[in-house]
Scaffold this active site. Structure first.
Site, PDB file in Angstrom:
ATOM      1  N   GLY A 150      60.311  21.320  16.340  1.00 21.17           N
ATOM      2  CA  GLY A 150      58.943  21.856  16.688  1.00 21.17           C
ATOM      3  C   GLY A 150      58.324  23.456  17.026  1.00 21.17           C
ATOM      4  O   GLY A 150      59.573  23.853  17.515  1.00 21.17           O
ATOM      5  N   CYS A 151      57.977  24.196  16.471  1.00 23.40           N
ATOM      6  CA  CYS A 151      57.880  25.799  17.207  1.00 23.40           C
ATOM      7  C   CYS A 151      57.786  25.865  18.548  1.00 23.40           C
ATOM      8  O   CYS A 151      58.773  26.517  19.357  1.00 23.40           O
ATOM      9  CB  CYS A 151      57.094  26.853  16.182  1.00 23.40           C
ATOM     10  SG  CYS A 151      55.568  25.891  15.611  1.00 23.40           S
ATOM     11  N   TYR A 152      56.630  25.274  18.572  1.00 21.77           N
ATOM     12  CA  TYR A 152      56.613  25.550  20.305  1.00 21.77           C
ATOM     13  C   TYR A 152      57.517  25.043  21.232  1.00 21.77           C
ATOM     14  O   TYR A 152      57.781  25.301  22.392  1.00 21.77           O
ATOM     15  CB  TYR A 152      55.205  24.648  20.513  1.00 21.77           C
ATOM     16  CG  TYR A 152      53.799  25.379  20.382  1.00 21.77           C
ATOM     17  CD1 TYR A 152      53.420  26.471  20.640  1.00 21.77           C
ATOM     18  CD2 TYR A 152      53.030  24.427  19.352  1.00 21.77           C
ATOM     19  CE1 TYR A 152      51.983  27.007  20.292  1.00 21.77           C
ATOM     20  CE2 TYR A 152      51.509  25.329  19.294  1.00 21.77           C
ATOM     21  CZ  TYR A 152      51.445  26.016  19.610  1.00 21.77           C
ATOM     22  OH  TYR A 152      50.200  27.148  19.402  1.00 21.77           O
TER      23      TYR A 152
END
Length: 346
Positions: A150-152
């Site tokens: 995921g981006c986070y």
């Protein structure tokens, strides 16, 4: 050299369009199929006029698509889609990069708890590789399925890994205050994402728990051989299109100098093309990485604590860019092939 044939399932969303933007200039890749339910039969350039004329493809409905000529399939789809295709594709010798969360968490019970559905192929989760490119290269090379992070989690894990690996911070008192641009939520009908709602506004969300939290904890435990990492993670929505910015607060377990901090991060990433440690007491900015596959990290020492700052473009290093980086590693291409973009400024 024969080009690698790739297809994209879910080509009309933000991550799908970002994959197309990057792949059209990839020297070793040819795009085979691009699926979309709502845009079936339309020219891709009709929907995405920013793309150059070298894309001649039309969108194909996913129920009518054939991947016979594809070597690798990207899934830029909502959670719960890739797992329904995976067994058939892998049995046919296809390789998969899933940009959603279907293969990110090994603990199936935990995954089902957070994602609210039964997993369709738990046995494949066991063999899937979590594709944090800088830290999993050997595993990525031979993977049949890549779980694109995921981006986070990408920005956060890259920031924390060197410190956790050296065992110099308290792994049970990690506090993560992270922000994302609106595109991180995907292309969907949601009043909170309308310009009139998001512009000139700022707020936290999922304060009682976010599904990226178990992803961060599980994978950091695995790559650092830690027993019990605990992260308190609170995301926020920024009134901007692109960008992830993580401010991370940790307790030091031993006194350490700024020189030693510089050394720890430099050693961890001195061979990295995309991850840049700026040195201590520097301020990363989202515009330093906008439109690129880069990650910028810095840290500040205050008393017995560290404040770590990390920023990426959520659509590139946090999604499509890292997926292509993983493709490059899988097929022994130059790691920055198709990704050698300078950040956009202003």
């Amino acid at each position: 050299m024969d080009k690698l044939h790739v297809s994209i399932v879910g080509g009309s969303g933000y991550t799908g369009s970002e994959l197309l933007r990057l792949l059209v200039n990839h020297p070793y890749v040819e795009i085979d199929q691009i699926t979309s339910r709502q845009d079936d039969g339309k020219n891709v350039t009709e929907i995405f006029p920013f793309l150059p004329n070298k894309i001649k493809n039309k969108f194909v409905h996913p129920d009518n698509v054939s991947f016979d000529k594809s070597d690798l399939i990207f899934f830029a789809t909502p959670n719960g889609i890739a797992m329904n295709f995976a067994e058939t594709l892998v049995s046919k010798g296809k390789r998969i990069i899933d940009l959603a969360a279907d293969f990110r968490i090994k603990n199936i019970q935990l995954w089902e708890q957070w994602y609210g559905m039964k997993h369709a192929c738990p046995k494949l989760v066991e063999t899937a590789v979590y594709g944090l490119s800088e830290l999993k290269k050997n595993e990525i090379k031979n993977a049949k399925i890549i779980a694109n992070p995921g981006c986070y989690p990408t920005a956060i894990q890259l920031a924390l890994y060197p410190l956790l690996n050296k065992k110099i911070i308290n792994e049970q008192s990690i506090i993560i205050d992270a922000k994302s641009g609106i595109s991180g939520a995907g292309k969907k009908n949601d009043d909170n994402l309308l310009m009139a709602e998001a512009y000139d506004n700022f707020n936290a969300y999922s304060v009682q728990g976010h599904r990226h939290e178990p992803e961060i904890e599980e994978n950091l435990k695995e790559i650092t051989n830690s027993k019990d990492i605990r992260a308190l993670f609170v995301p926020h929505l920024l009134p901007m299109v692109r960008g992830i910015y993580a401010s991370i607060y940790v307790d030091l377990t031993e006194d350490i100098s700024e020189k030693e901090l510089n050394s720890i991060y430099s050693v961890a990433y001195d061979q990295s093309i995309f991850v840049h440690f700026m040195g201590v007491n520097k301020i990363p900015k989202t515009k330093m990485v906008r439109g690129s596959n880069q990650c910028r990290i810095s840290c500040f020492k205050r008393h017995k604590k560290l404040i770590i700052l990390s920023t990426i473009d959520n659509l590139v290093k946090g999604a499509a860019g890292q997926a292509i980086q993983n493709l490059n590693i899988m097929f022994n291409f130059q790691e920055d092939a198709g990704l050698n973009y300078i950040p956009l400024n202003p």
